[in-house]
Design a protein around this motif. Structure first.
Motif, PDB file in Angstrom:
ATOM      1  N   ASP A 317       0.842  -1.198   0.000  1.00  0.00           N
ATOM      2  CA  ASP A 317       0.000   0.000   0.000  1.00  0.00           C
ATOM      3  C   ASP A 317       0.875   1.244   0.000  1.00  0.00           C
ATOM      4  OD1 ASP A 317       0.933  -0.726   2.489  1.00  0.00           O
ATOM      5  OD2 ASP A 317      -0.650   0.309   3.555  1.00  0.00           O
ATOM      6  N   LEU A 318       0.299   2.338  -0.449  1.00  0.00           N
ATOM      7  CA  LEU A 318       1.013   3.598  -0.537  1.00  0.00           C
ATOM      8  C   LEU A 318       1.192   4.225   0.839  1.00  0.00           C
ATOM      9  CD1 LEU A 318      -0.852   5.086  -3.626  1.00  0.00           C
ATOM     10  CD2 LEU A 318       1.485   4.216  -3.594  1.00  0.00           C
ATOM     11  N   ASP A 319       2.176   5.086   0.927  1.00  0.00           N
ATOM     12  CA  ASP A 319       2.364   5.902   2.128  1.00  0.00           C
ATOM     13  C   ASP A 319       1.523   7.161   1.946  1.00  0.00           C
ATOM     14  OD1 ASP A 319       3.172   7.177   4.388  1.00  0.00           O
ATOM     15  OD2 ASP A 319       5.308   7.251   3.893  1.00  0.00           O
ATOM     16  N   VAL A 320       0.411   7.259   2.712  1.00  0.00           N
ATOM     17  CA  VAL A 320      -0.589   8.309   2.520  1.00  0.00           C
ATOM     18  C   VAL A 320      -0.655   9.182   3.755  1.00  0.00           C
ATOM     19  CG1 VAL A 320      -3.020   8.794   2.023  1.00  0.00           C
ATOM     20  CG2 VAL A 320      -1.901   6.816   0.984  1.00  0.00           C
ATOM     21  N   TRP A 321      -0.813  10.500   3.543  1.00  0.00           N
ATOM     22  CA  TRP A 321      -1.008  11.449   4.625  1.00  0.00           C
ATOM     23  C   TRP A 321      -1.933  12.554   4.112  1.00  0.00           C
ATOM     24  CZ3 TRP A 321      -1.136  10.864   9.368  1.00  0.00           C
ATOM     25  CH2 TRP A 321      -1.008  11.910  10.301  1.00  0.00           C
ATOM     26  N   LEU A 332     -10.035  18.531   2.393  1.00  0.00           N
ATOM     27  CA  LEU A 332      -8.742  17.986   2.798  1.00  0.00           C
ATOM     28  C   LEU A 332      -7.871  17.814   1.570  1.00  0.00           C
ATOM     29  CD1 LEU A 332      -9.684  15.092   5.257  1.00  0.00           C
ATOM     30  CD2 LEU A 332      -8.691  17.276   5.873  1.00  0.00           C
ATOM     31  N   ARG A 333      -6.578  17.998   1.753  1.00  0.00           N
ATOM     32  CA  ARG A 333      -5.639  17.635   0.702  1.00  0.00           C
ATOM     33  C   ARG A 333      -4.943  16.354   1.121  1.00  0.00           C
ATOM     34  NH1 ARG A 333      -3.596  19.252  -3.922  1.00  0.00           N
ATOM     35  NH2 ARG A 333      -4.887  21.124  -3.854  1.00  0.00           N
ATOM     36  N   VAL A 334      -5.128  15.320   0.325  1.00  0.00           N
ATOM     37  CA  VAL A 334      -4.552  14.006   0.602  1.00  0.00           C
ATOM     38  C   VAL A 334      -3.285  13.858  -0.231  1.00  0.00           C
ATOM     39  CG1 VAL A 334      -4.940  11.530   0.550  1.00  0.00           C
ATOM     40  CG2 VAL A 334      -6.825  13.072   1.080  1.00  0.00           C
ATOM     41  N   TYR A 335      -2.206  13.429   0.418  1.00  0.00           N
ATOM     42  CA  TYR A 335      -0.917  13.269  -0.240  1.00  0.00           C
ATOM     43  C   TYR A 335      -0.535  11.791  -0.240  1.00  0.00           C
ATOM     44  CZ  TYR A 335      -0.560  18.247   0.948  1.00  0.00           C
ATOM     45  OH  TYR A 335      -0.792  19.586   1.099  1.00  0.00           O
ATOM     46  N   TRP A 336       0.227  11.385  -1.257  1.00  0.00           N
ATOM     47  CA  TRP A 336       0.805  10.037  -1.267  1.00  0.00           C
ATOM     48  C   TRP A 336       2.167  10.093  -1.924  1.00  0.00           C
ATOM     49  CZ3 TRP A 336      -3.699  11.284  -3.911  1.00  0.00           C
ATOM     50  CH2 TRP A 336      -3.591  11.408  -5.292  1.00  0.00           C
ATOM     51  N   LYS A 337       3.035   9.159  -1.504  1.00  0.00           N
ATOM     52  CA  LYS A 337       4.387   9.081  -2.042  1.00  0.00           C
ATOM     53  C   LYS A 337       4.433   8.066  -3.171  1.00  0.00           C
ATOM     54  CE  LYS A 337       6.826  10.362   2.200  1.00  0.00           C
ATOM     55  NZ  LYS A 337       7.830   9.928   3.214  1.00  0.00           N
ATOM     56  N   GLU A 338       5.253   8.369  -4.164  1.00  0.00           N
ATOM     57  CA  GLU A 338       5.435   7.444  -5.271  1.00  0.00           C
ATOM     58  C   GLU A 338       6.256   6.251  -4.800  1.00  0.00           C
ATOM     59  OE1 GLU A 338       7.118   7.450  -9.872  1.00  0.00           O
ATOM     60  OE2 GLU A 338       7.538   9.109  -8.505  1.00  0.00           O
ATOM     61  N   ALA A 339       5.756   5.075  -5.052  1.00  0.00           N
ATOM     62  CA  ALA A 339       6.452   3.862  -4.625  1.00  0.00           C
ATOM     63  C   ALA A 339       7.607   3.563  -5.574  1.00  0.00           C
ATOM     64  CB  ALA A 339       5.488   2.685  -4.583  1.00  0.00           C
ATOM     65  N   ASN A 340       8.650   2.879  -5.062  1.00  0.00           N
ATOM     66  CA  ASN A 340       9.765   2.515  -5.923  1.00  0.00           C
ATOM     67  C   ASN A 340       9.376   1.340  -6.823  1.00  0.00           C
ATOM     68  OD1 ASN A 340       9.954   0.179  -4.317  1.00  0.00           O
ATOM     69  ND2 ASN A 340      11.348   1.204  -2.897  1.00  0.00           N
ATOM     70  N   ALA A 341      10.281   0.998  -7.738  1.00  0.00           N
ATOM     71  CA  ALA A 341       9.966  -0.008  -8.748  1.00  0.00           C
ATOM     72  C   ALA A 341       9.698  -1.373  -8.133  1.00  0.00           C
ATOM     73  CB  ALA A 341      11.111  -0.095  -9.763  1.00  0.00           C
ATOM     74  N   SER A 342      10.403  -1.685  -7.035  1.00  0.00           N
ATOM     75  CA  SER A 342      10.198  -2.995  -6.430  1.00  0.00           C
ATOM     76  C   SER A 342       8.826  -3.117  -5.779  1.00  0.00           C
ATOM     77  CB  SER A 342      11.285  -3.261  -5.387  1.00  0.00           C
ATOM     78  OG  SER A 342      11.223  -2.299  -4.343  1.00  0.00           O
ATOM     79  N   GLU A 452       4.218  22.322  -0.050  1.00  0.00           N
ATOM     80  CA  GLU A 452       5.509  21.682   0.173  1.00  0.00           C
ATOM     81  C   GLU A 452       5.515  20.791   1.417  1.00  0.00           C
ATOM     82  OE1 GLU A 452       8.894  24.260  -0.275  1.00  0.00           O
ATOM     83  OE2 GLU A 452       7.669  25.765  -1.286  1.00  0.00           O
ATOM     84  N   LEU A 453       4.403  20.171   1.715  1.00  0.00           N
ATOM     85  CA  LEU A 453       4.340  19.277   2.869  1.00  0.00           C
ATOM     86  C   LEU A 453       5.169  18.018   2.604  1.00  0.00           C
ATOM     87  CD1 LEU A 453       3.076  18.477   5.624  1.00  0.00           C
ATOM     88  CD2 LEU A 453       1.240  17.402   4.320  1.00  0.00           C
ATOM     89  N   ARG A 454       5.982  17.648   3.582  1.00  0.00           N
ATOM     90  CA  ARG A 454       6.741  16.405   3.551  1.00  0.00           C
ATOM     91  C   ARG A 454       6.536  15.693   4.881  1.00  0.00           C
ATOM     92  NH1 ARG A 454      12.794  17.338   1.935  1.00  0.00           N
ATOM     93  NH2 ARG A 454      12.661  15.078   1.851  1.00  0.00           N
ATOM     94  N   TRP A 455       6.662  14.390   4.847  1.00  0.00           N
ATOM     95  CA  TRP A 455       6.443  13.625   6.073  1.00  0.00           C
ATOM     96  C   TRP A 455       7.227  12.319   6.003  1.00  0.00           C
ATOM     97  CZ3 TRP A 455       3.350  13.316   1.888  1.00  0.00           C
ATOM     98  CH2 TRP A 455       2.931  12.053   1.472  1.00  0.00           C
ATOM     99  N   VAL A 456       7.389  11.715   7.182  1.00  0.00           N
ATOM    100  CA  VAL A 456       8.023  10.401   7.284  1.00  0.00           C
ATOM    101  C   VAL A 456       7.218   9.598   8.289  1.00  0.00           C
ATOM    102  CG1 VAL A 456       9.643  11.218   9.057  1.00  0.00           C
ATOM    103  CG2 VAL A 456      10.166   9.155   7.754  1.00  0.00           C
ATOM    104  N   ARG A 457       6.965   8.340   7.951  1.00  0.00           N
ATOM    105  CA  ARG A 457       6.181   7.443   8.805  1.00  0.00           C
ATOM    106  C   ARG A 457       7.141   6.526   9.552  1.00  0.00           C
ATOM    107  NH1 ARG A 457       0.789   6.458   8.610  1.00  0.00           N
ATOM    108  NH2 ARG A 457       0.690   7.643   6.646  1.00  0.00           N
ATOM    109  N   LEU A 458       6.933   6.420  10.869  1.00  0.00           N
ATOM    110  CA  LEU A 458       7.829   5.653  11.733  1.00  0.00           C
ATOM    111  C   LEU A 458       7.055   4.571  12.463  1.00  0.00           C
ATOM    112  CD1 LEU A 458       9.699   8.720  13.234  1.00  0.00           C
ATOM    113  CD2 LEU A 458      10.489   7.282  11.360  1.00  0.00           C
ATOM    114  N   GLY A 459       7.793   3.626  13.036  1.00  0.00           N
ATOM    115  CA  GLY A 459       7.192   2.536  13.784  1.00  0.00           C
ATOM    116  C   GLY A 459       6.852   2.927  15.207  1.00  0.00           C
TER     117      GLY A 459
END
Length: 818
Positions: A317-321, A332-342, A452-459
């Motif tokens: 699944d995508l990383d969504v915020w 709301l503005r929903v953002y998602w990150k582009e997944a890598n090729a793998s 220019e919102l950026r985020w990182v998801r952590l455990g």
């Protein structure tokens, strides 16, 4: 012989020499035309005739200069000079006068080294077929001799008289190689190298080889691979059978190798199928292969071929915020990150977004192109937003984010600058909080969150992160969210983060708005690239043309400020911005404005408004004017005026001559329960009717202090169960007049009926007062308003007060009890 004949003989001799090509001088050295580098020797110049003028020059090709040498005499026709430590090639020229005016000759001298013995001899047996092979050897030539060398490779069979030789060719700096064809019947050979130049010669020691140990098969050929999503099959073509194959394959970032068994022994032309599995979908791979006999050396690598595996549906699944859009919270503005090729496993063709709310019934689906990384969706407090990525093979697992916030305890955040692009952030969560699913750290340049919102998801076990990609001299803000399985918790925000900082390079853009004696200052932010970091405050400078100056400090979050009570003058105004490093430039963009507000004019307007009121109040002191004013206000009153004279209470008061019972209704808002029970019985006041007296200052009878104390009311008095209206009035009666006449008179139109509150103190004169003179005969002043909180002691009276003498000309209130 005559002189003429002698001159002719000489001319003929010279002519014969010139025609024969002979020179009259010769140059040579005692080491020949080649000299060892760094050696010393002599250079000679000899003429065939005697001459008294001989000179010799040395030409240096590196500097292109000629130098005359110091000569020494060897004999009558020969001279020489000494050369010490020669390092470069040189040219020597000898000049002198013999039979011709000038006769020259010269010598080109070479400089170098003798050859070194060949070293590091290495040979391979390149097998082309079962009948033909070639032995190729390489060796090190040692140092550069700076001379022309001749090198020969010698190969001889150890079990026969088979001998071959080949001239060497250069192979890179400092090495040489040579190849000779060898019969396939030869198994053992001896190899040696012979080299020489003008200064010497060298021969290497022989090296023995078994041809099977140095045999190299032909280079294999790869066909285009046949690939699926997880496997590629290679086709390897070989002209000779080999035993071993090695396939090397990989992507641009990683490479692997695979050992394979080769084709069956003895085949003339073989094709080998090599499957390679466990590949990544939708990845470009490059392949090459080499082979080897049972013994011997590996062949050269084949040419590379490439192949791309097929697509599969996205694996994760995508990383969504998301972030609220604007202050109205309507979207709301929903953002998602582009997944890598793998992860994407193919070319993403579109993104699918669903907004669902169980309570509101919203279920909206939206499709977006593959180049987008965010979208606007409707906002609702219990919405669940789901995002999928899709390629030609299918969709990814759903990525959900909920807008249902969960209350959580904020925690402390610590920030530390690591470099001009990185900042570390750490936090400590309360141990009493419920188990979280993870954390999300978001950051953005202040004022540019949607763009220019950026985020990182952590455990869930993480308590720190590194914020990367920060721009120096930029101010950042952000937040840390605790994320649960059913939605995020409250955010803990941070702001004012910058890695490098300087004073602002520009001033804010300012606008002013003048109104009377005040000015409202509005300014824009400093342009983003010139802020120098985080703005901490703004400073407003105000300066008059007389030199007066005042500064005002405004927080960084404000954009307006109002300056009040300015005197009339011409002013200059400018605004500066400050960071932690200091204040930016000032006085570059002054704004001028004029204050013309006249305080005296304002005072005059107030006087114009107040004077008519004062005049009106003064006129009211005149009885005739006051009567007309009261008549005017009476016309504005309600038509139906209750007549207290006809009330039951007034009739009861007239039954007993000389005594009137006044029942005072007191409020219970400020009484205790005991006091309230005691006050249930009405208070009866005996009013004694006095004989008529004059209005010349007779003192009123004393009023019981107990009655005054019990008739005071609280400020918030509320009537409760009164038998009569809260505000009651007593109509005036004369003891000498008929009560029925007064009753009829009270009901006539235009007749003014005056009243006094039953709570009023003291006695008044019983003398009947005319309507024209009633105000003059009143010997007291009272503000007549039916307020329950009126204090009894506030009523002052002069003379006596009777019911017949009291009239009030205005109908202030009506009561339904009359």
């Amino acid at each position: 012989m005559s002189p003429a004949r002698s001159i002719g003989a000489v001319v003929m001799l010279v002519t014969l020499q010139l025609c024969a090509g002979e020179k009259t001088c010769t140059v040579w050295s005692d080491v020949g035309s080649m000299a060892r580098h760094g050696s010393s020797f002599r250079v000679y110049c000899s003429f065939k005739c005697r001459t008294s003028t001989i000179s010799m020059y040395c030409y240096d090709p590196t500097t292109h200069e000629s130098t005359e040498q110091l000569l020494e005499k060897h004999n009558s026709t020969t001279v020489y000079f000494k050369v010490d430590n020669i390092t470069w090639n040189q040219t020597y020229r000898c000049s002198g006068v013999c039979h011709t005016p000038v006769d020259d000759c010269g010598l080109d001298m070479g400089v170098g080294y003798p050859p070194d013995p060949p070293t590091d001899i290495s040979c391979v047996n390149q097998v082309f077929s079962h009948e033909r092979s070639a032995v190729t050897c390489t060796w090190g030539r040692g140092r550069d001799t700076k001379l022309w060398d001749s090198t020969v490779l010698h190969v001889r069979s150890l079990h026969g008289n088979y001998t071959v030789a080949a001239d060497a060719r250069s192979k890179g700096r400092g090495s040489r190689s040579a190849s000779v064809n060898v019969s396939t019947s030869v198994h053992m050979i001896a190899v040696w190298i012979q080299t020489h130049n003008a200064l010497g010669s060298e021969v290497s020691a022989p090296v023995n080889y078994a041809l099977g140990d140095i045999a190299v098969p032909p280079t294999p050929v790869l066909a285009q691979p046949n690939c699926s999503s997880r496997e590629c099959v290679l086709e390897v073509q070989q002209s000779m059978a080999t035993r071993h194959l090695v396939v090397e394959y990989g992507t641009d970032t990683r490479r692997w190798s695979s050992n394979q068994e080769s084709v069956r022994k003895g085949a003339q032309m073989s094709v080998t199928q090599v499957p390679l599995s466990s590949l990544e979908p939708y990845s470009l791979y490059r392949f090459r292969v080499r082979c080897r006999f049972a013994t011997g050396l590996w062949s050269e690598w084949s040419e590379e071929v490439s192949g791309q595996t097929e697509e599969e549906a996205p694996a994760k699944d995508l990383d969504v915020w998301y972030a609220e859009q604007g202050s109205d919270f309507k979207s709301l503005r929903v953002y998602w990150k582009e997944a890598n090729a793998s992860v994407s496993r193919g070319k993403i063709t579109q993104y699918i977004v669903r907004v669902y709310s169980q309570h509101s019934g919203m279920d909206r689906w939206m499709n977006f192109t593959a180049d987008l990384r965010s979208c606007l969706v409707p906002f609702c407090t219990d919405c669940e937003v789901t995002v999928w990525s899709q390629n030609s093979k299918g969709a990814s697992p759903p990525a959900r984010v909920s807008t249902r916030y969960r209350k959580d305890t904020p925690f402390e955040i610590e920030l530390k600058t690591l470099s001009e692009h990185n900042v570390s952030i750490s936090w400590r969560k309360s141990e009493t909080a419920r188990q979280q699913a993870g954390y999300v750290v978001e950051w953005y340049p202040e004022g540019h969150k949607p763009e220019e919102l950026r985020w990182v998801r952590l455990g869930r076990k993480d308590s720190s992160a590194v914020i990367t990609g920060l721009a120096p001299f930029e101010c950042y803000a952000g937040a840390v969210y605790v994320v649960y399985d059913d939605g995020p918790g409250n955010q803990t925000t941070f702001a004012g983060v910058t890695t490098l900082e300087s004073v602002p390079a520009a001033v804010p853009s300012v606008r002013e708005s003048v109104e009377k004696n005040r000015v409202k200052v509005t300014w824009m932010e400093v342009p983003r690239g010139k802020r120098g970091g985080c703005i901490t405050k703004y400073s407003i400078y105000l300066e008059s043309e007389s030199g007066w100056r005042q500064a005002y400090t405004v927080p960084a979050s404000e954009r307006t400020y109002t300056i009040k009570d300015l005197p009339s003058a011409m002013y200059s105004l400018w605004v500066t911005a400050s960071t932690a490093q200091g204040e930016g430039p000032s006085q570059r963009s002054k704004v001028k404005f004029l204050i013309q507000y006249d305080a005296q004019m304002s005072l005059l307007l107030i006087c114009v408004a107040v004077i008519p009121v004062i005049v009106l109040v003064c006129l009211c002191k005149v009885p005739a004017v006051k009567k007309r004013i009261l008549t005017f206000f009476q016309c504005l009153a309600l038509d139906q005026v209750p007549d207290p004279a006809n009330s039951k209470w007034a009739k009861e008061c007239t039954q007993e001559t000389g005594k009137v019972k006044l029942q005072l209704q007191l409020s219970n808002c400020s009484l205790t329960e005991e006091e309230e029970e005691e006050e249930q019985d009405p208070i009866v006041v005996d009013v004694e009717e006095l004989p008529k007296q004059g209005c010349d200052g007779d003192s009123p009878p004393e009023v019981s202090a107990q009655l005054l104390a019990k008739t005071r009311l609280s400020c918030d008095t509320k009537a409760k169960g009164f038998p009569y209206p809260v505000t009651t009035y007593i109509k005036s009666f004369s003891h000498n007049s008929d009560s029925s006449r007064h009753t009829e008179a009270s009901g006539e139109t235009g007749t003014t009926i005056d009243y006094i509150s039953s709570h009023g103190p003291g006695h008044m004169d019983e003398e009947y007062l005319d309507e024209d003179e009633d105000e003059e005969n009143f010997g007291f002043t009272m503000d007549f308003f039916p307020s329950h909180s009126m204090a009894i002691k506030g009523l002052q009276s002069e003379g006596t007060l009777t019911l017949d003498a009291v009239k009030i000309n205005c109908n202030f209130f009506q009561s339904e009890h009359f």
